[in-house]
Design a protein around this motif. Structure first.
Motif, PDB file in Angstrom:
ATOM      1  N   CYS A 275     -28.769  15.173  15.606  1.00  0.00           N
ATOM      2  CA  CYS A 275     -28.215  14.101  14.760  1.00  0.00           C
ATOM      3  C   CYS A 275     -27.057  12.983  15.076  1.00  0.00           C
ATOM      4  O   CYS A 275     -27.255  12.355  14.478  1.00  0.00           O
ATOM      5  CB  CYS A 275     -27.477  15.550  13.915  1.00  0.00           C
ATOM      6  SG  CYS A 275     -26.685  14.978  12.631  1.00  0.00           S
ATOM      7  N   LEU A 276     -26.305  13.398  16.027  1.00  0.00           N
ATOM      8  CA  LEU A 276     -25.290  12.156  16.447  1.00  0.00           C
ATOM      9  C   LEU A 276     -26.491  11.217  16.562  1.00  0.00           C
ATOM     10  O   LEU A 276     -25.990  10.052  16.460  1.00  0.00           O
ATOM     11  CB  LEU A 276     -25.034  12.692  17.725  1.00  0.00           C
ATOM     12  CG  LEU A 276     -23.094  13.848  16.905  1.00  0.00           C
ATOM     13  CD1 LEU A 276     -22.934  13.655  17.874  1.00  0.00           C
ATOM     14  CD2 LEU A 276     -22.882  12.730  15.477  1.00  0.00           C
ATOM     15  N   SER A 277     -26.866  11.685  17.627  1.00  0.00           N
ATOM     16  CA  SER A 277     -27.932  10.530  17.700  1.00  0.00           C
ATOM     17  C   SER A 277     -29.074   9.088  16.451  1.00  0.00           C
ATOM     18  O   SER A 277     -28.871   8.781  16.569  1.00  0.00           O
ATOM     19  CB  SER A 277     -29.429  10.321  18.390  1.00  0.00           C
ATOM     20  OG  SER A 277     -28.780  11.757  19.935  1.00  0.00           O
ATOM     21  N   GLU A 278     -29.511  10.650  16.166  1.00  0.00           N
ATOM     22  CA  GLU A 278     -30.118   9.980  14.713  1.00  0.00           C
ATOM     23  C   GLU A 278     -29.536   8.729  14.137  1.00  0.00           C
ATOM     24  O   GLU A 278     -29.226   8.065  13.600  1.00  0.00           O
ATOM     25  CB  GLU A 278     -30.544  10.209  14.148  1.00  0.00           C
ATOM     26  CG  GLU A 278     -31.500  11.803  14.635  1.00  0.00           C
ATOM     27  CD  GLU A 278     -32.415  12.361  13.866  1.00  0.00           C
ATOM     28  OE1 GLU A 278     -31.534  12.732  13.007  1.00  0.00           O
ATOM     29  OE2 GLU A 278     -33.651  13.191  14.106  1.00  0.00           O
ATOM     30  N   CYS A 279     -27.907   9.508  14.119  1.00  0.00           N
ATOM     31  CA  CYS A 279     -26.736   8.418  13.282  1.00  0.00           C
ATOM     32  C   CYS A 279     -26.835   7.444  13.938  1.00  0.00           C
ATOM     33  O   CYS A 279     -25.366   6.284  12.799  1.00  0.00           O
ATOM     34  CB  CYS A 279     -25.314   9.388  13.595  1.00  0.00           C
ATOM     35  SG  CYS A 279     -25.534  11.192  11.993  1.00  0.00           S
ATOM     36  N   GLY A 280     -26.959   6.902  14.994  1.00  0.00           N
ATOM     37  CA  GLY A 280     -26.587   6.120  15.530  1.00  0.00           C
ATOM     38  C   GLY A 280     -25.127   6.199  17.070  1.00  0.00           C
ATOM     39  O   GLY A 280     -24.914   4.965  17.456  1.00  0.00           O
ATOM     40  N   VAL A 281     -24.766   7.000  17.454  1.00  0.00           N
ATOM     41  CA  VAL A 281     -23.927   7.599  18.459  1.00  0.00           C
ATOM     42  C   VAL A 281     -24.965   7.614  19.666  1.00  0.00           C
ATOM     43  O   VAL A 281     -26.425   8.188  19.571  1.00  0.00           O
ATOM     44  CB  VAL A 281     -23.639   8.655  18.432  1.00  0.00           C
ATOM     45  CG1 VAL A 281     -22.344   9.096  19.112  1.00  0.00           C
ATOM     46  CG2 VAL A 281     -23.012   8.840  16.858  1.00  0.00           C
ATOM     47  N   ALA A 294     -19.588   5.488  20.912  1.00  0.00           N
ATOM     48  CA  ALA A 294     -19.864   5.624  19.628  1.00  0.00           C
ATOM     49  C   ALA A 294     -18.843   4.232  19.348  1.00  0.00           C
ATOM     50  O   ALA A 294     -18.460   3.525  18.580  1.00  0.00           O
ATOM     51  CB  ALA A 294     -19.397   6.633  18.296  1.00  0.00           C
ATOM     52  N   VAL A 295     -18.823   3.754  20.440  1.00  0.00           N
ATOM     53  CA  VAL A 295     -17.437   2.177  20.256  1.00  0.00           C
ATOM     54  C   VAL A 295     -18.988   1.031  19.858  1.00  0.00           C
ATOM     55  O   VAL A 295     -20.012   0.922  19.793  1.00  0.00           O
ATOM     56  CB  VAL A 295     -17.645   2.443  21.961  1.00  0.00           C
ATOM     57  CG1 VAL A 295     -16.611   0.023  21.512  1.00  0.00           C
ATOM     58  CG2 VAL A 295     -16.654   2.757  22.425  1.00  0.00           C
ATOM     59  N   ASP A 296     -18.139   0.630  18.660  1.00  0.00           N
ATOM     60  CA  ASP A 296     -19.235  -0.068  17.900  1.00  0.00           C
ATOM     61  C   ASP A 296     -20.721   0.476  17.310  1.00  0.00           C
ATOM     62  O   ASP A 296     -21.588  -0.731  16.990  1.00  0.00           O
ATOM     63  CB  ASP A 296     -19.406  -1.680  19.254  1.00  0.00           C
ATOM     64  CG  ASP A 296     -18.572  -2.337  18.985  1.00  0.00           C
ATOM     65  OD1 ASP A 296     -17.379  -2.184  18.613  1.00  0.00           O
ATOM     66  OD2 ASP A 296     -18.077  -2.956  20.305  1.00  0.00           O
ATOM     67  N   ALA A 297     -20.542   1.721  16.864  1.00  0.00           N
ATOM     68  CA  ALA A 297     -21.598   2.139  17.055  1.00  0.00           C
ATOM     69  C   ALA A 297     -21.473   1.874  15.152  1.00  0.00           C
ATOM     70  O   ALA A 297     -20.476   1.485  14.643  1.00  0.00           O
ATOM     71  CB  ALA A 297     -21.691   3.663  17.124  1.00  0.00           C
ATOM     72  N   ASP A 298     -23.191   1.430  14.503  1.00  0.00           N
ATOM     73  CA  ASP A 298     -23.343   1.343  12.623  1.00  0.00           C
ATOM     74  C   ASP A 298     -23.556   3.317  12.487  1.00  0.00           C
ATOM     75  O   ASP A 298     -25.086   3.282  12.588  1.00  0.00           O
ATOM     76  CB  ASP A 298     -23.671   0.337  12.783  1.00  0.00           C
ATOM     77  CG  ASP A 298     -24.572  -0.002  11.513  1.00  0.00           C
ATOM     78  OD1 ASP A 298     -23.456   0.243  10.011  1.00  0.00           O
ATOM     79  OD2 ASP A 298     -25.616   0.006  10.723  1.00  0.00           O
ATOM     80  N   ILE A 299     -22.658   3.702  12.282  1.00  0.00           N
ATOM     81  CA  ILE A 299     -23.260   5.081  12.495  1.00  0.00           C
ATOM     82  C   ILE A 299     -23.979   5.425  10.467  1.00  0.00           C
ATOM     83  O   ILE A 299     -23.341   4.739   9.787  1.00  0.00           O
ATOM     84  CB  ILE A 299     -21.886   5.753  11.939  1.00  0.00           C
ATOM     85  CG1 ILE A 299     -21.282   5.816  13.805  1.00  0.00           C
ATOM     86  CG2 ILE A 299     -22.226   7.769  11.538  1.00  0.00           C
ATOM     87  CD1 ILE A 299     -20.956   6.638  14.709  1.00  0.00           C
ATOM     88  N   VAL A 300     -25.013   5.752  10.161  1.00  0.00           N
ATOM     89  CA  VAL A 300     -25.629   5.757   9.071  1.00  0.00           C
ATOM     90  C   VAL A 300     -25.585   6.951   8.502  1.00  0.00           C
ATOM     91  O   VAL A 300     -26.384   8.279   9.560  1.00  0.00           O
ATOM     92  CB  VAL A 300     -27.140   4.753   9.100  1.00  0.00           C
ATOM     93  CG1 VAL A 300     -27.002   3.399   9.755  1.00  0.00           C
ATOM     94  CG2 VAL A 300     -27.864   5.623  10.814  1.00  0.00           C
ATOM     95  N   GLY A 301     -26.147   7.625   7.629  1.00  0.00           N
ATOM     96  CA  GLY A 301     -26.084   9.007   6.979  1.00  0.00           C
ATOM     97  C   GLY A 301     -27.494   9.615   7.155  1.00  0.00           C
ATOM     98  O   GLY A 301     -28.344   8.860   7.537  1.00  0.00           O
TER      99      GLY A 301
END
Ligand code: UD1
Length: 429
Positions: A275-281, A294-301
């Motif tokens: 789930c975290l990978s899919e969010c962009g982490v 998650a540094v500079d990560a663009d976290i998506v729903g």
């Protein structure tokens, strides 16, 4: 009542050691009732729920002693010897059971070894009605006579329980554990079908095997147990807490920081890490565990649905909802295990989250750029920690009330987060 004060907005960086799982330790402690010999458990967490279970077992007559020598003397309390030689009392009283539902896990072992048990019904709790009908029906199938009297489950059996084929109509962690512990001392074969496969259930089964139980199919949904006449003592290390690890993984993600979780087993938390990978982490395995970056990560729903293991754990739902509240875009969160597990939603909304609940089991979370600090409180363990996570990312100050919920399941939460740079303190009243 103590509170937690957080000033949000600081990305967390550092290392967090993960402790033994509360949800594994509790049934493992109850397993000490199955034998006259000493069961030694290591990697125990220091938590209020562990103390509650220790008090319950002590009043049954289990002798407990804390060990775990420290280099400079004293003990770290992570190793516990439990000896069930002198168990004399088979009643689990209301005042202890009402504090913690997992107390009902003494039922199976007591009937299996002593042919009788009187255990208070746990009653309702904050996350739903949570009945124990599956525990009771399973024991009846194994030949126990069960009556409900004055709020107590009274179970009796003259002689050993009898092996049975038990098909669970729905997956239950607690019922699987209780019936597993009953079956190991029963006469003949018990087959548990549609059994829970959670790592904590497997940990219990492995410990029972070390105690002399004969169990096949550990980790699958069909577990076969050949009952034996007696069990012996054993030494067992409690499996790492995948929910504690997942919670700190979300702490790294929600603050856009980077944390290495040591002492964990990433293979036991695949649904959370996916789930975290899919969010962009970025999820990076390390020698000692896993690094969540998650540094500079663009976290998506990202949508999630809670399910029995290996699906997404209900005990991580609230924490991930806090993350989704700050993500880009929307996420649909569906709770399928408990009927009343969105108690954190109104509190998150007081912090500026945009959430709509649909038919009590789904929530649409529309991410906002920034939550804002507020006074909040929650009614259960995971809901409380979700508010701490929200506070870590929010602008301004958050006060989380009713900290005693957190003490039930998170050891040194404030210290672990502060060590990674969080501005967080416990205010003692
Ligand atoms: C355990 C965990 C808890 C976790 C839950 C689900 C411990 C100490 N607690 O709780 O943190 O959230 O698993 O992963 O390990 N049910 C019945 N009848 C029963 C038993 C359960 O209807 O006799 C229902 C419950 O109401 C619930 C579902 O089954 O809707 C799952 O509950 P269960 O897996 O039994 O949860 P616990 O063992 O109580």
């Amino acid at each position: 009542m103590d509170r937690i004060h957080i000033t949000g907005g600081v990305p967390l960086h550092g290392t967090i050691p993960v402790i033994g799982a509360k949800n594994a330790a509790l049934p493992l402690m109850a397993a000490s009732l199955l034998t006259e010999e000493t069961l030694t458990l290591s990697n125990l967490p220091h938590l209020v729920d562990i103390t509650t279970m220790a008090n319950l077992l002590a009043q049954h007559g289990v002798e407990l002693s804390m060990n775990g020598a420290l280099p400079g003397g004293g003990c770290d309390g992570r190793v516990l010897d439990l000896c069930g030689r002198a168990v004399a009392n088979t009643t689990a009283p209301y005042d202890l059971v009402c504090r913690m539902r997992a107390s009902v896990l003494v039922l199976g072992p007591l009937v299996a070894r002593f042919g009788q048990a009187r255990v208070s019904l746990p009653g309702g709790c904050a996350i739903g009605t949570r009945p124990v009908d599956l525990h009771i029906k399973g024991l009846e199938q194994m030949g126990a006579r069960i009556e409900l009297n004055e709020g107590y489950i009274e179970a009796r059996r003259s002689g050993r329980l009898k092996g049975a084929q038990i098909i669970f109509p729905q997956v239950s962690v607690g019922a699987t554990e209780n019936l597993l512990m009953a079956a190991v001392l029963a006469e003949g074969e018990t087959i548990l079908m549609n059994a829970a496969r959670e790592p904590e259930v497997c940990d219990l089964a492995q410990c029972l095997v070390a105690m002399g139980a004969r169990i096949e199919g550990i980790g699958t949904d069909t577990v076969r147990i050949q009952g034996v006449e007696r069990l012996r003592g054993a030494r067992h290390g409690v499996v790492p807490d995948r929910i504690e690890a997942g919670t700190y993984a979300v702490a790294a993600a929600i603050t856009r920081g980077a944390i290495e979780l040591t002492g964990t087993r990433p293979e036991l938390m695949v649904a959370t890490l996916t789930c975290l990978s899919e969010c962009g982490v970025r999820v990076e395995p390390t020698d000692k565990g896993v690094r969540i970056n998650a540094v500079d990560a663009d976290i998506v729903g990202t949508d999630i649905m809670t399910e029995p293991y290996p699906g997404f754990p209900t005990d991580m739902q609230a924490q991930v909802m806090a993350l989704m509240a700050t993500a880009r875009g929307a996420a649909m969160i569906t709770e399928t295990i408990f009927e009343n597990r969105f108690m954190h939603v109104p509190e998150l909304m007081r912090m500026g989250a945009q959430i709509n609940i649909h038919r009590a089991s789904s929530a649409i979370v529309r991410g906002v750029p920034r939550l804002s600090g507020a006074q909040v409180m929650a009614t259960d363990l995971r809901a409380s920690v979700c508010l701490v996570l929200a506070g870590l990312s929010a602008q301004g100050d958050t006060i989380v009330n009713r900290v005693y919920h957190l003490d039930r399941g998170y050891e040194r939460l404030v210290e672990k987060l502060a060590a990674c740079g969080a501005h967080i303190e416990r205010i003692r009243d």
